[in-house]
Enzyme design. Structure first.
Site, PDB file in Angstrom:
ATOM      1  N   SER A 145       0.696  -1.211  -0.042  1.00 56.67           N
ATOM      2  CA  SER A 145       0.137  -0.015   0.177  1.00 56.67           C
ATOM      3  C   SER A 145       0.507   1.127  -0.182  1.00 56.67           C
ATOM      4  O   SER A 145       1.833   1.054   0.494  1.00 56.67           O
ATOM      5  CB  SER A 145      -1.590   0.257   1.147  1.00 56.67           C
ATOM      6  N   TYR A 158      -1.763  -1.651  10.356  1.00 54.57           N
ATOM      7  CA  TYR A 158      -2.377  -1.291   8.496  1.00 54.57           C
ATOM      8  C   TYR A 158      -1.111  -1.041   7.995  1.00 54.57           C
ATOM      9  O   TYR A 158      -0.122  -1.924   7.650  1.00 54.57           O
ATOM     10  CB  TYR A 158      -3.280  -0.456   8.228  1.00 54.57           C
ATOM     11  N   LYS A 162       1.705  -3.375   5.847  1.00 54.35           N
ATOM     12  CA  LYS A 162       2.466  -3.200   4.037  1.00 54.35           C
ATOM     13  C   LYS A 162       3.597  -2.943   4.148  1.00 54.35           C
ATOM     14  O   LYS A 162       4.499  -3.300   3.464  1.00 54.35           O
ATOM     15  CB  LYS A 162       1.393  -2.441   3.648  1.00 54.35           C
TER      16      LYS A 162
END
Length: 251
Positions: A145, A158, A162
């Site tokens: 991401s 998150y 990633k």
């Protein structure tokens, strides 16, 4: 991209919707036989239907990527059905509750995201590479991401998972380069997916102008890049993190 992967076998995790579904369809359009993997039965069967509707070949294997036995069974089913595994896109992932590192993030939040986004990618790599070593060839694309390379307040776990996927990709690429296996990663910006739709409305409204291109990306734009990275057209590319972010990180 028709014919780019004729005769190949491709596996896509998180293929029930969004980037995963678009990638599974793109693999089939390029000539590959596709294994659709996800925890969501109805949505995944729809992905298979969409592939078959256009003359492609696909099967669905229900898989929780955080479970080692299920990931091993997924790869074994792929090889048993089609005889080999040439391409894989490790796309399965979940978003996290927004919150500050100190005050809002729980240990439960941490474990949930790490188990799916990071551990899940590692497990997929582990069993995919084992299958590919038997044929001394293969191409894998992990999905990270834009949040992996820039700070995103409120989305620490998150982003961290990633970022870990990028480092894992680079290490795997080095370790298996001489075995004919390439491992790359793509880092999408804001893309029209269910995960994006779950963000606060005011944040979604800001996203188009945050990207120099002036819009949110489409799942198909990520999918086409994944297929390209799995093709012979990119035979000298491994360990690379490709930003697909409408210029966001170029600012």
């Amino acid at each position: 991209m028709t014919g780019l992967l004729d005769g190949k076998v491709a596996l896509v995790t998180g293929a029930s919707s969004g980037i995963g579904r678009a990638t599974a369809i793109a693999f089939a359009s390029a000539g590959a036989k596709v294994v659709v993997a996800s925890r969501r039965l109805v949505e995944s069967e729809e992905t298979v239907r969409l592939i078959k509707e256009t003359g492609g070949e696909a099967i669905f294997v229900k898989t929780d990527v955080s479970n080692a036995a299920e990931v091993e069974a997924l790869v074994n089913k792929t090889v048993k059905t089609y005889g080999r595994l040439d391409c894989a896109c490790n796309n399965a992932g979940i978003g996290g509750n927004s919150g500050l590192i100190i005050d809002d993030i729980s240990e439960e939040d941490w474990d949930r995201l790490v188990n799916v986004n990071f551990k899940g990618t590692w497990l997929c790599l582990k069993y995919e590479i084992r299958a590919m070593l038997k044929q001394n060839s293969g191409a894998i694309v992990n999905v990270a991401s834009v949040g992996a390379v820039v700070g995103v307040p409120g989305y620490a776990i998150y982003s961290a998972t990633k970022s870990a996927v990028i480092t894992l990709t680079r290490t795997a690429a080095i370790e298996y380069a001489k075995s004919g296996i390439r491992v790359n990663v793509v880092s999408p910006g804001a893309i029209e997916t269910d995960m994006l739709a779950s963000l606060p409305v005011d944040l979604i409204a800001q996203l188009p102008t945050a990207h120099p291109i002036g819009r949110i990306g489409k799942p198909e734009e990520i999918a086409k890049t994944v297929v390209w990275l799995c093709s012979d057209a990119t035979s000298f590319i491994t360990g690379h993190n490709m930003m697909i972010d409408g210029g966001y990180t170029a600012q």
